[in-house]
Motif scaffolding. Sequence first.
Motif, short mmCIF file in Angstrom:
data_model
loop_
_atom_site.label_atom_id
_atom_site.label_comp_id
_atom_site.label_asym_id
_atom_site.label_seq_id
_atom_site.Cartn_x
_atom_site.Cartn_y
_atom_site.Cartn_z
N LYS A 11 25.24 -61.25 97.30
CA LYS A 11 26.33 -61.28 96.28
C LYS A 11 26.47 -62.68 95.68
N GLU A 17 36.56 -67.92 93.69
CA GLU A 17 36.42 -68.20 95.12
C GLU A 17 37.46 -69.22 95.58
N HIS A 18 37.73 -69.21 96.83
CA HIS A 18 38.75 -70.04 97.51
C HIS A 18 40.17 -69.63 97.09
N VAL A 20 40.99 -66.93 96.02
CA VAL A 20 41.13 -65.54 96.48
C VAL A 20 41.65 -65.48 97.92
N HIS A 145 34.16 -66.36 110.07
CA HIS A 145 34.71 -67.53 109.39
C HIS A 145 36.22 -67.50 109.17
N PRO A 148 38.66 -65.10 106.07
CA PRO A 148 38.00 -64.65 104.84
C PRO A 148 38.94 -63.77 104.03
N SER A 149 38.73 -63.76 102.71
CA SER A 149 39.58 -62.91 101.87
C SER A 149 39.16 -61.45 101.98
N ILE A 151 36.37 -60.47 100.21
CA ILE A 151 35.64 -60.16 98.97
C ILE A 151 34.13 -59.99 99.23
N ASP A 152 33.57 -60.79 100.13
CA ASP A 152 32.13 -60.71 100.36
C ASP A 152 31.73 -59.35 100.92
#
Length: 322
Positions: A11, A17-18, A20, A145, A148-149, A151-152
């Motif tokens: 992706k 990013e961030h 989010v 991590h 994380p939001s 999104i990935d």
Amino acid sequence: MPAISSSAPGKVILCGEHAVVYGMPAIALPVFQVSTTTKIFAKPQSSDGEVHVIAPAISLDTILVTLEDQDPLKIAARLVMQEFHLDHIPACEIHIQTTLPIAAGLGSSASTAVSFTRALSTFLGHPLPDNTINRIAYEVEKHHHGSPSGIDNSVIAYETPVYYQKDRPIETLKIASPFTLVIADSGIKSSTAQAVAGVRHRWEQNRQQYEDWFYEIGQISIDVREYLENGMIEKVGPHLTHNHVLLQKIGVSNSELDNLVEAALTAGALGAKLSGGGLGGNMIALVSNEQTSTVVDALISHGAIHTITTTIPASGGIGHLR
Ligand code: MEV
């Protein structure tokens, strides 16, 4: 017995990013030129529970139960077993191959979690639905991590462009006209977990300023979405470049990424920015067809170790993914 095989793409984060992580919207796109494939071979002659995992990209060649409890693959396996109410996995050999660079902002951890979870669930009976795969991959990402939001794992599990805002239904994006991105690898490995933790630390020191920047980044995602939905690609470029400036401000760029962004813009890219966690990894440049090869050449001559050119096709409607 034939092998069970399942792949997941990589992706890029187009914008957001961030921010989010702090509740702002972001846009992510699947990248099909890179992928992770998990193949599972049954070993009926071996004793139950003997699950051999081989993943050359992370130098792993071991028996699953010997992995630490917090290992992402062990967590994913445990969650899949829970779905099937199983307390062990029939003996098998699991091969994980990836063409994604590790620690480069292209979603290698989420891609591995999704392909592994999908393959293992198919091996155990039937492929789990995308929303369950996504939920499991998110749990794995949390261990990987910190905060994380989501999104990935979402863009990779659903394999479609997403407009993502934490704790809201995941939305698919309508892309009115195709557009092309050059993705360039700075060659610097960087940990998303560390980049996210660094932003958190600085946000704690200076909340108001960081929240203003996050808000500004969120507005970029809102505008870019509208441009994509209306085929106004030329308007997207400056927003991406402005997003890069804000990412510099929150401290996740570095001189190599800045040089690549500058090189892409000088070579005629419509816009450019780092993509993903930053502090290394990849950057993206939005290009017209005529500029693509000039931009690729400029990125390589300014230190990119590898580029991927990907065209995001026009795609369907706006909707919610569940
Ligand atoms: C990483 O691809 C995107 C970040 O915003 C982290 C996250 O959303 O979990 C940096």
